[in-house]
Design a protein around this motif. Structure first.
Motif, PDB file in Angstrom:
ATOM      1  N   ALA A 248       3.412   5.885  -2.683  1.00 34.90           N
ATOM      2  CA  ALA A 248       4.636   6.627  -2.998  1.00 34.90           C
ATOM      3  C   ALA A 248       4.742   6.868  -4.506  1.00 34.90           C
ATOM      4  O   ALA A 248       5.168   7.945  -4.945  1.00 34.90           O
ATOM      5  CB  ALA A 248       5.854   5.875  -2.488  1.00 34.90           C
ATOM      6  N   ILE A 249       4.353   5.880  -5.309  1.00 41.39           N
ATOM      7  CA  ILE A 249       4.378   6.046  -6.761  1.00 41.39           C
ATOM      8  C   ILE A 249       3.361   7.109  -7.177  1.00 41.39           C
ATOM      9  O   ILE A 249       3.654   7.970  -8.018  1.00 41.39           O
ATOM     10  CB  ILE A 249       4.128   4.697  -7.468  1.00 41.39           C
ATOM     11  N   GLU A 250       2.183   7.088  -6.575  1.00 38.66           N
ATOM     12  CA  GLU A 250       1.177   8.108  -6.869  1.00 38.66           C
ATOM     13  C   GLU A 250       1.689   9.493  -6.499  1.00 38.66           C
ATOM     14  O   GLU A 250       1.531  10.453  -7.261  1.00 38.66           O
ATOM     15  CB  GLU A 250      -0.115   7.796  -6.118  1.00 38.66           C
TER      16      GLU A 250
ATOM     17  N   THR B 149       0.829  -1.209   0.000  1.00 37.61           N
ATOM     18  CA  THR B 149       0.000   0.000   0.000  1.00 37.61           C
ATOM     19  C   THR B 149       0.859   1.253   0.000  1.00 37.61           C
ATOM     20  O   THR B 149       0.612   2.191  -0.754  1.00 37.61           O
ATOM     21  CB  THR B 149      -0.943   0.004   1.223  1.00 37.61           C
ATOM     22  N   ASN B 150       1.897   1.280   0.842  1.00 37.03           N
ATOM     23  CA  ASN B 150       2.759   2.458   0.909  1.00 37.03           C
ATOM     24  C   ASN B 150       3.577   2.648  -0.368  1.00 37.03           C
ATOM     25  O   ASN B 150       3.811   3.775  -0.795  1.00 37.03           O
ATOM     26  CB  ASN B 150       3.679   2.383   2.128  1.00 37.03           C
TER      27      ASN B 150
ATOM     28  N   LEU C  15      13.257   5.172  -9.315  1.00 38.39           N
ATOM     29  CA  LEU C  15      13.309   4.383  -8.091  1.00 38.39           C
ATOM     30  C   LEU C  15      13.907   5.157  -6.917  1.00 38.39           C
ATOM     31  O   LEU C  15      13.405   5.075  -5.794  1.00 38.39           O
ATOM     32  CB  LEU C  15      14.067   3.079  -8.327  1.00 38.39           C
ATOM     33  N   LYS C  16      14.955   5.898  -7.153  1.00 32.71           N
ATOM     34  CA  LYS C  16      15.597   6.674  -6.083  1.00 32.71           C
ATOM     35  C   LYS C  16      14.602   7.651  -5.455  1.00 32.71           C
ATOM     36  O   LYS C  16      14.509   7.752  -4.230  1.00 32.71           O
ATOM     37  CB  LYS C  16      16.815   7.417  -6.630  1.00 32.71           C
ATOM     38  N   SER C  17      13.840   8.347  -6.277  1.00 35.92           N
ATOM     39  CA  SER C  17      12.844   9.307  -5.772  1.00 35.92           C
ATOM     40  C   SER C  17      11.712   8.602  -5.037  1.00 35.92           C
ATOM     41  O   SER C  17      11.238   9.085  -4.007  1.00 35.92           O
ATOM     42  CB  SER C  17      12.277  10.141  -6.915  1.00 35.92           C
ATOM     43  N   ILE C  18      11.275   7.464  -5.563  1.00 36.67           N
ATOM     44  CA  ILE C  18      10.210   6.704  -4.906  1.00 36.67           C
ATOM     45  C   ILE C  18      10.684   6.213  -3.539  1.00 36.67           C
ATOM     46  O   ILE C  18       9.957   6.295  -2.545  1.00 36.67           O
ATOM     47  CB  ILE C  18       9.744   5.541  -5.809  1.00 36.67           C
TER      48      ILE C  18
ATOM     49  N   ASN D 186      10.898   9.161   3.723  1.00 32.80           N
ATOM     50  CA  ASN D 186      10.482  10.403   4.386  1.00 32.80           C
ATOM     51  C   ASN D 186       9.051  10.356   4.904  1.00 32.80           C
ATOM     52  O   ASN D 186       8.658  11.193   5.711  1.00 32.80           O
ATOM     53  CB  ASN D 186      10.660  11.584   3.448  1.00 32.80           C
ATOM     54  N   ASN D 187       8.247   9.410   4.411  1.00 37.37           N
ATOM     55  CA  ASN D 187       6.844   9.330   4.829  1.00 37.37           C
ATOM     56  C   ASN D 187       6.534   8.059   5.610  1.00 37.37           C
ATOM     57  O   ASN D 187       5.373   7.736   5.806  1.00 37.37           O
ATOM     58  CB  ASN D 187       5.926   9.412   3.599  1.00 37.37           C
ATOM     59  N   LYS D 188       7.551   7.342   6.034  1.00 38.44           N
ATOM     60  CA  LYS D 188       7.338   6.069   6.746  1.00 38.44           C
ATOM     61  C   LYS D 188       6.484   6.321   7.989  1.00 38.44           C
ATOM     62  O   LYS D 188       6.788   7.146   8.830  1.00 38.44           O
ATOM     63  CB  LYS D 188       8.673   5.443   7.142  1.00 38.44           C
TER      64      LYS D 188
END
Length: 175
Positions: A60-62, A55-56, A161-164, A170-172
């Motif tokens: 993150a991709i969205e 889900t996360n 991938l690096k940005s994802i 950062n949002n964990k």
């Protein structure tokens, strides 16, 4: 004399075999052939293990595409008359979440598949469609030369991938 010639031939064959096995291109081609008999939906894809829930990873991709609209896939078509949006969604069998990213530098669509649970997720870099007319898909680790394949995967890791992964890190725990 014939024993010595036979020993020389065997030595040359062993040396040649060792050189071929150490060569990246040869290893890549052998691996491609072995993957033909692999089980699974995406036998040739490049796999990335992420220590986050499915889900996360999807969120993150969205978020990545919302922050970078240039990576959203524009309208595509099968023929010039029937434009439509290629939307991210669950696969027909429900086992994978399929997502698409647009690479405007090369005018191509990247296809990724995501599957995981509450703690770990596999992101598969599956294929590339050249252009916005669907039907020109080429599989990663199968349809490209070794050098081209490495370049494509390196660009994917660097540009996407690096940005994802940064978004995930950062949002964990904040979803």
């Amino acid at each position: 004399m014939t024993k010595r010639i036979l020993q020389t031939i065997i030595s040359l064959l062993l040396i040649t075999s060792a050189i071929l096995l150490l060569n990246n291109t040869v290893r890549y081609e052998v691996t491609k052939r072995l993957n033909m008999i692999s089980a699974g939906s995406y036998a040739f894809s490049e796999s990335y293990e992420l220590p986050y829930s499915e889900t996360n990873v999807i969120k993150a991709i969205e978020k990545f595409k919302d922050r970078n609209p240039k990576y959203k896939v524009p309208e595509v078509s099968i023929s010039p008359k029937d434009a439509f949006l290629l939307e991210d969604s669950k696969s027909e069998n429900g086992l994978w979440f399929i997502a698409y990213l647009y690479d405007s530098n090369y005018n191509r669509i990247l296809n990724i598949a995501i599957r995981g649970d509450e703690t770990n997720t596999t992101l598969e870099f599956v294929s590339i469609n050249q252009g916005l007319q669907i039907g020109n898909w080429k599989d990663i680790n199968r349809d490209f030369s070794y050098d081209e394949n490495q370049k494509i995967k390196n660009n994917f890791e660097k540009d996407y991938l690096k940005s994802i992964k940064n978004i995930l890190k950062n949002n964990k725990g904040f979803w």
